[in-house]
Every structure is written in structure tokens, then in C-alpha cells.
Design a protein around this motif. Structure first.
Motif: not given
Length: 304
Positions: A162-166
Motif C-alpha cells: 500500500t503506497i501512500l503519496r503523502v
């Protein structure tokens, strides 16, 4: 559930570990340094070492269900100054860690990427996950490369990422004062009675998220096994000049402004469309920017 938090003693990590404990998730921290305030949280396992060191990582991954990868050995400025160190520390380090995950049989990871740098300059008013990724900095390029390697380990070895582009987080315990983090740096300069430095004209637009909203988003990604790429931010863009107005209003101090030349690695506009994450994980940011700045200013001026 046991969660290994890489970088669990940093700014985001300390808040996430606290949220994990409250949610009944057992946190284990792997970090190179001690906690920001010199305190270890009760009920948390602490290991110290580099996340690319196979021996310490093998120990850290025992009986782990999911990993939260918060580590970055650079910030955008230092990454551009020394891209080789950025590649070595963050890209090669992350691939080494993924290889150890494979060997240890751990198949879930939540990775904090950068919504502020992976997209690059664009004409889009609001960036969604399918927007073109054309980073203009080493920092963004390496973050994107780690995302691609997560895809490789997903297709070849079944790692669910799960990749979170914050966007830009701020709040109590903010780190990298003067290097990264416009809001904490501006407030810090006020306290030190120093002029606020602006790179360029101050027209650059960013998306800011309060740390409690971010830690809650990461917690949801850990608790719910829903792989994919997601933007996480406020969904609202604000210029550097407007940030100065808010900082001045909250502090009741009108700062002296010092303008510096543009930096070539700074993206002009980043506003994230967070609707995909919001719908998938039943999440929404709750802390409005003015209120978040007030709470942060109060914390900065409070005891301890």
C-alpha cells in the motif's frame, strides 16, 4: 497484529506508534536513533540499527504481519546535493529491506512515498494517482523508483504494498527544522527572532496535512489490507505567502521576510486529489490549516 515501524522514532513514526498502541496493534520500532524527545513509549519493542542491515532486519521481522516503511535518509535539499547518497541510502536500502522481507516471509508493507515530489511540474489543478509522474528532483525520483520495486516484489514474490503519496505533514515533534517542512521552519524562525526565508517568489502552492490526520490514515492502511497507490493530504492548495499570513496571524508576530533565489528541485504546484484513499479507507482530514497551525504554535510554546 504486529507492525514493524521503520523510522518509528521520527516525527511521523512517534505519532503512528502511539496510534497503533491505541488501536490495539502491537508496534515494534526499528530506527537508527532514539526518540525525538528522549522517551520510549511503554509497551513498544525497540531495535536500533539500519533498515538495510540484513542481520538486524531479520530479527526485526520475526512474527511481523505488516511493515510501515517511514524511513528516508534524505530530504529534498540534501538529496539534490548528494544524489548518490540518496540512491544508496533510500533506493538500495529499501530493495535490501524488501529482499529480507521476502526471505522472512513477510508479505505486507505500507510505504510512505512523496505526493509533493513524484509528480513533478504539471498543469493539473489537482493531482490524482493516475497523473503523469515526472519528478524533477533526486528525492522524487528515488521515491518513485522504490514504488516500482514494490511492484516488482509484488508480481514476483506476492508482496502486497500500500503506497501512500503523502503531502506535507506538520505538527508536534516536527523534525528537519530548516531543511524540510515550511510550517515548522517558519514558526521556528519566529521563536528564534530570525527572518523567514522564502526560496523564490512565495507563489509555489503546496498541500499540507496535520500529523494526527496523517497518522490516522497510515493506521487505516495498516489495519486494512488494500494494496494500491493512494494520495494522502488535505486536498487543498495554499501558497507559501499565504502560509506566512497564517503564521503571522496565529503567532501575532509579523515576521521579516528574506527572499532567496528559486531552487531548481522545487515543484511549482502540488495539490492532491485524495478521493480514492478517502473512499477506500473511509477517511477524511479533520484538522483545518488555521487550526492545525494554532495547535502547533501552542505546542511549541507549551511546557517541555
Amino acid at each position: 497484529m504486529r507492525c514493524l515501524v521503520l523510522g518509528g522514532n521520527g516525527f511521523i513514526g512517534t505519532h503512528l506508534v502511539r496510534a497503533l498502541k491505541l488501536a490495539g496493534v502491537r508496534p515494534r520500532v526499528l530506527d537508527r536513533a532514539g526518540s525525538l524527545r528522549g522517551e520510549e513509549q511503554s509497551g513498544v519493542e525497540y531495535l536500533f540499527g539500519d533498515f538495510s542491515d540484513p542481520s538486524i532486519v531479520a530479527e526485526a521481522l520475526i512474527d511481523v504481519d505488516v511493515v510501515a516503511h517511514l524511513v528516508s535518509t534524505t530530504v529534498p535539499g540534501s538529496a539534490s546535493a548528494d544524489p548518490i547518497s540518496d540512491i544508496s541510502g533510500n533506493l538500495i536500502g529499501s530493495v535490501k529491506f524488501l529482499e529480507q522481507m521476502r526471505l522472512s516471509g513477510v508479505r505486507r508493507i505500507v510505504y510512505l512515498s512523496s505526493g509533493g515530489t513524484v509528480y513533478g511540474n504539471t498543469e493539473e489543478e489537482s493531482l490524482h494517482e493516475e497523473s503523469a509522474t515526472n519528478p524533477i528532483s533526486s528525492y522524487g525520483t528515488v521515491k518513485l523508483a522504490v514504488e516500482k520495486y514494490l511492484g516488482v516484489y509484488g508480481s514476483q514474490y506476492g508482496v502486497r504494498a500500500t503506497i501512500l503519496r503523502v503531502s506535507n505533514p506538520y505538527g508536534p515533534n516536527s523534525r528537519h527544522i530548516g531543511l524540510q517542512g515550511v510550517i515548522p521552519t517558519f514558526f521556528s524562525r519566529l521563536i528564534e527572532k530570525q527572518p523567514i526565508r522564502i526560496w523564490g517568489t512565495g507563489e509555489n502552492i503546496r498541500d499540507y496535512i496535520y500529523i494526527s490526520d496523517l497518522s490516522n490514515a497510515i493506521l487505516k492502511a495498516i489495519e486494512q489490507d488494500k494494496p494500491g497507490v493512494y494520495n494522502v493530504g488535505s486536498g487543498i492548495g495554499i501558497s507559501i505567502k499565504e502560509i506566512i499570513d497564517i503564521v503571522s496571524e496565529v503567532s501575532s508576530i509579523r515576521p521579516e521576510i528574506e527572499f532567496l533565489p528559486d531552487r531548481p528541485f522545487d515543484v511549482k504546484r502540488v495539490v492532491l486529489d485524495v478521493s480514492k484513499f478517502s473512499k477506500t479507507f473511509d477517511w477524511a482530514p479533520t484538522v483545518e490549516l488555521h487550526e492545525g497551525c494554532r495547535m502547533y504554535w501552542h505546542w511549541l510554546n507549551g511546557p517541555g
